[in-house]
Design an enzyme around this catalytic site. Structure first.
Site, short mmCIF file in Angstrom:
data_model
loop_
_atom_site.label_atom_id
_atom_site.label_comp_id
_atom_site.label_asym_id
_atom_site.label_seq_id
_atom_site.Cartn_x
_atom_site.Cartn_y
_atom_site.Cartn_z
N GLN A 102 0.67 -1.05 -0.09
CA GLN A 102 0.11 0.11 0.13
C GLN A 102 1.28 0.83 0.38
O GLN A 102 2.12 1.43 0.00
CB GLN A 102 -0.97 -0.27 1.30
CG GLN A 102 0.08 0.53 2.44
CD GLN A 102 -0.85 -0.70 3.95
OE1 GLN A 102 -1.59 0.72 4.63
NE2 GLN A 102 -1.48 -1.30 3.94
N HIS A 104 0.28 5.85 0.63
CA HIS A 104 -0.71 7.46 1.29
C HIS A 104 -0.25 8.20 0.40
O HIS A 104 0.46 8.72 0.31
CB HIS A 104 -0.52 6.99 2.94
CG HIS A 104 -0.44 5.72 3.47
ND1 HIS A 104 -1.98 4.38 3.62
CD2 HIS A 104 0.25 5.10 3.98
CE1 HIS A 104 -1.66 3.34 4.36
NE2 HIS A 104 -0.45 3.95 4.92
N ARG A 136 -4.07 0.59 -2.26
CA ARG A 136 -3.24 -0.97 -2.57
C ARG A 136 -2.78 -1.58 -3.98
O ARG A 136 -3.31 -1.48 -5.02
CB ARG A 136 -4.01 -1.61 -1.88
CG ARG A 136 -4.97 -1.59 -0.54
CD ARG A 136 -6.00 -1.92 -0.15
NE ARG A 136 -6.43 -1.97 0.92
CZ ARG A 136 -7.15 -1.24 1.48
NH1 ARG A 136 -7.93 -0.93 0.31
NH2 ARG A 136 -7.44 -0.82 2.62
#
Length: 392
Positions: free
Chosen positions: A96, A98, A272
């Site tokens: 993942q 952010h 993701r």
């Protein structure tokens, strides 16, 4: 000061035993992944105050300056700027990344305009905040973080001798670093099922103590997932107890095993890239990821000047500040000018407020200290107390 009642998130990758052991509870037989401490609306802590437990986000909303202090409200707004967690990985988490603050605000507004419910599985942005984070290992903690150098990733993939991986390897050996990494990740997330299957078969036959070992373990849990190949583009790391790692916006990562405390900006935004049955939005992911290679460097704590017994893990942002105290029988003072959450991870801690109120914390228990401006006395034995707060 308020004892906190916290929520455990039962994500599928969670350990069956680690959080129950920390909290002194019997395992439920179900995965228990994250213990959330904070005021994120997804799972706000409850403060044991007055007539009964109250949602911490609602207490803060009713009196932001009284709970957070005027300086924090002026700097970060009328919400707790951070979310504190204990994370317990039984199997790998998703690969993942952010978003930045600007990307989060734009993405959140765009998905709201489309009418996508906040709890919809296909939602990328569940709030309008960024999510830089720091993890600090409570024992050996293992994961993937940041891109390998393209030549190193190409060497690793070439060593598997799987013909179907050629599109990924070719992109790693063409163009500049950023272009090569972007192309390789895009190619890895577009591989056909047969190539993924063959890669997993070859990984299963590799040296169990060699450099492929982490990826062979990943493949056992996710044998049909393109993230197995995408993960090989990333650096493997291990932290020892007390070592930490800081991850800024856009850094691809996945935690593989172990228990840590995690402190992050108050957000649940995740894009993701694999190792998950959850929603994967490759075009949006590619907009968020920073395509730069580098080696993850453990962060070690340093003594805080003027605060005896406190050691701080430095980070380049102000929304959160992670430190810890050794509970060694010596009484100390904790500054009270900022909002903070205290978590006991070993031994027992005693907090004494200016008015003489006493709160004892056992292993796994936590407390919220509003920004009253007055110090709290800390004592205890046989362990460690983590402190999450802000810099204003």
């Amino acid at each position: 000061m308020d004892r906190l009642v916290n929520t455990v998130r039962p994500y599928a990758w969670g350990s069956l035993t680690a959080l129950p052991e920390l909290l002194g509870q019997r395992p439920t037989g179900e995965p228990q992944a994250e213990l959330w401490m904070g005021a994120h609306p997804g799972a706000p802590s409850r403060a044991d105050r007055g007539a009964g437990p109250h949602r911490l986000d609602e207490l803060i909303a009713a009196d932001p300056e009284g709970e957070l202090g005027a300086a924090s409200v002026a700097r970060f707004g009328p919400t707790l700027p951070f979310l504190f967690k204990v994370l317990a990985a039984g199997i790998p988490l998703s690969i993942q990344a952010h978003p930045t603050l600007a990307q989060a605000r734009a993405g959140f507004a765009a998905e709201n305009a489309l009418g996508i419910p906040l709890d919809a599985p296909e939602r990328n942005y569940r709030d309008a905040n960024h999510k830089p984070e720091m993890v600090c290992a409570l024992g050996e903690f293992e994961g993937l973080c940041g891109f390998r150098r393209p030549a190193e990733a190409a060497r690793l993939l070439t060593g598997l001798a799987v013909p179907g991986l050629a599109p990924v390897i070719d992109r790693l050996t063409a163009g500049g670093e950023s272009e090569a990494l972007r192309g390789a990740l895009t190619a890895a997330l577009s591989l056909d099922e047969e190539t993924v299957r063959r890669t997993v078969e070859v990984l299963a036959l590799t040296d169990p103590d060699g450099e492929y070992e982490p990826y062979a373990r990943i493949a056992k849990d996710f044998p049909d997932d393109r993230g197995v190949v995408a993960g090989m583009l990333l650096n493997h790391f291990r932290l020892r107890a007390g070592e930490a790692l800081y991850l800024g916006a856009g850094v691809p990562h996945a935690y593989l095993s172990g228990v840590c405390v995690e402190l992050q900006a108050n957000s649940d935004n995740v894009l993701r890239a694999g190792l998950t049955p959850k929603h994967i939005d490759v075009p949006e992911l590619l907009e968020v990821v920073v395509f730069e290679a580098g080696t993850p460097e453990p962060v070690r704590p340093a003594a805080v000047e003027g605060t005896a017994g406190e050691e701080l893990y430095p980070v380049p942002i102000d929304e959160f500040r992670l430190s810890h105290f050794a509970l060694d029988g010596v009484e100390r003072e904790i500054d009270g000018r900022t909002p903070q959450i205290l978590l006991c991870t070993r031994g027992t801690a005693r907090l004494t407020a200016a008015d003489g109120t006493v709160l004892d914390l056992a292993r796994g228990q936590s407390a919220f200290l509003p920004a009253t401006g007055t110090p709290t006395r800390l004592s205890g034995t046989g362990g460690t107390l983590f402190r999450a707060t802000v810099t204003v």
